[in-house]
Design an enzyme around this catalytic site. Structure first.
Site, PDB file in Angstrom:
ATOM      1  N   CYS A 176      50.948  49.889  39.478  1.00  0.00           N
ATOM      2  CA  CYS A 176      51.569  48.859  40.312  1.00  0.00           C
ATOM      3  C   CYS A 176      52.131  49.440  41.600  1.00  0.00           C
ATOM      4  O   CYS A 176      53.286  49.880  41.665  1.00  0.00           O
ATOM      5  CB  CYS A 176      52.671  48.111  39.570  1.00  0.00           C
ATOM      6  SG  CYS A 176      53.271  46.693  40.518  1.00  0.00           S
ATOM      7  N   CYS A 356      50.327  41.771  42.140  1.00  0.00           N
ATOM      8  CA  CYS A 356      51.587  42.504  42.266  1.00  0.00           C
ATOM      9  C   CYS A 356      52.679  41.516  42.686  1.00  0.00           C
ATOM     10  O   CYS A 356      52.790  41.191  43.869  1.00  0.00           O
ATOM     11  CB  CYS A 356      51.450  43.620  43.299  1.00  0.00           C
ATOM     12  SG  CYS A 356      52.892  44.708  43.380  1.00  0.00           S
TER      13      CYS A 356
END
Length: 419
Positions: A176, A356
């Protein structure tokens, strides 16, 4: 007991355990792949190799560090999430022998398979930063990349009395790519609410050259950087931490200048450590030049052996390493593997989708969704570059439920893939 009997018993201990489909890794990607396969063919013999006794919802650790989730909300016993129709092999991989369709575990048990799926995740490189491990969880040094440290992040935010707060990001790839920023924005949001932000110098030390890999979302993020008064330091890579004296050392590479070490004092240091593939992948015949598992970026099939597939953080695909990517990849791998079993053309192509949810403030999120080449791929009929309360609700209340009750159960919501 004769020598022959001894040899027989030793051989029996190492006798091959054979499974039709062997999955390496019981994290999000591995279990999602197992449930997707079972959903399509309940007669399949599936085994999952996973040594851990706890399964973590890692996307929730940012919210723990921001005071939104409790630590307990992000962890469950592995036995509670491992599907009852798979064979759970408690062990860790040592080596792969793709030419023999075999995997050897660290206890020297050998497993054989017809098809192999590798979903081994990535290795967090805590030791790559000198002095980091011994000071984590104290001296103002924390990281949301570890379950036990995320609560310390929130404690530091709440008790912050000093002036210097540093947030770091190492060279890509990492789990991430927005997570280091998420921690920073939520901290700034909390400090603003407490009336402390104007007295705190917040610095984002990023080893890369850009704020975010998908350029479409950078202008919106820069508005928050400006609003919070964050200092951006690109080309600045954390290499050493002196926790006792609260000094962080950065290797910097300014354009046209030689690299040099910069010392920065801190009162709070949130570290995103460098990340690589697990050692047993890096040292295996399945690895690419960079150490990640080499797969075709569309089919997720190994470039080394046709009967092997990879998915999740361990692969060489140039997409964002997120749970959302694994959610998309799992049914795709299931479809392609079953097609291969039936000697048919593989029907699915991965487009690089990743998501995200950038927690830019408490109560609002920029839901970044993008695929290969930075193509914006929104799932909802809104401008995904705008911070939204609806996206916060999605992150806070919807996605955790989807993870535990859909993704890990074979209910393939939000998983549309190309054909």
């Amino acid at each position: 007991m004769t020598g022959h009997d001894c040899l027989w018993k030793e051989g029996f201990r190492r006798t091959l355990s054979h499974h039709q489909i062997l999955i390496i890794g019981g994290g999000a990607a591995g279990i999602a792949a197992a449930t997707s396969l079972h959903k399509r063919n309940m007669s399949l013999d599936i085994a999952v190799v996973e040594p851990s006794d706890t399964h973590y919802y890692q996307p929730g650790w940012t919210m723990v560090g921001g005071g939104v989730f409790s630590q307990d909300m992000t962890a469950r016993p592995m036995v509670s999430v491992m599907p009852p129709y798979v064979t759970h092999i408690v062990g860790a991989v040592a080596t792969f022998q793709p030419e023999q369709n075999q995997v050897t575990l660290q206890d020297e048990t050998t497993l054989s398979y017809e098809f192999l799926i590798v979903a081994a995740g990535c290795k967090i490189g805590w030791t790559a930063i000198e002095g980091l491990e011994e000071t984590l969880g104290k001296n103002g040094v924390t990281s949301n990349y570890r379950h036990d440290l995320a609560p310390y992040t929130w404690k530091l935010v709440q008790t912050m009395q000093g002036k210097e707060a540093i947030f770091t990001q190492p060279p890509m790839p990492i789990k991430c790519a927005g997570a280091p920023q998420k921690a920073m924005y939520l901290s700034c949001s909390a400090w603003r609410s407490a009336g402390k932000l104007e007295n705190i110098n917040v610095t984002f030390c990023n080893a890369g050259k850009v704020l975010f890999g998908c350029a479409t979302y950078v202008p919106a993020l820069m508005e928050y950087v400006t609003d919070y008064g964050i200092n951006l330091e690109f080309g600045s890579n954390l290499v050493q931490v002196d926790g006792h004296n609260q000094i962080a050392f950065f290797l910097t590479a300014s354009p046209g200048e030689e690299t040099r070490i910069i010392e920065r004092k801190f009162d709070m240091l949130h570290v995103c450590p460098p990340q690589i593939a697990p050692d047993f992948i890096v040292e295996s015949p399945l690895a690419s030049v960079g150490g990640w598992m080499a797969v075709d970026p569309q089919t997720m099939q190994s470039t080394v052996a046709d009967n092997i597939f990879g998915l999740g953080d361990v692969t060489s695909t140039p997409n964002a390493k997120t749970a959302a990517a694994a959610r998309k990849q799992a049914p795709l791998v299931a479809e392609n593997l079953l097609a291969l079993m039936a000697k048919k053309a593989m029907p699915k192509a991965y487009d690089g989708y990743g998501s995200c949810p950038l927690t830019v403030e408490h109560g609002k999120i920029i839901l970044a969704e993008f695929g290969y080449g930075g193509k914006v791929m929104p799932s909802f009929p809104w401008d995904s570059t705008k911070p939204r309360r609806a996206a916060w609700t999605l992150k806070k209340s919807v996605l955790p439920w989807v993870y535990w009750n859909a993704m890990l159960k074979g209910r393939e919501w939000l998983t549309r893939v190309s054909t």
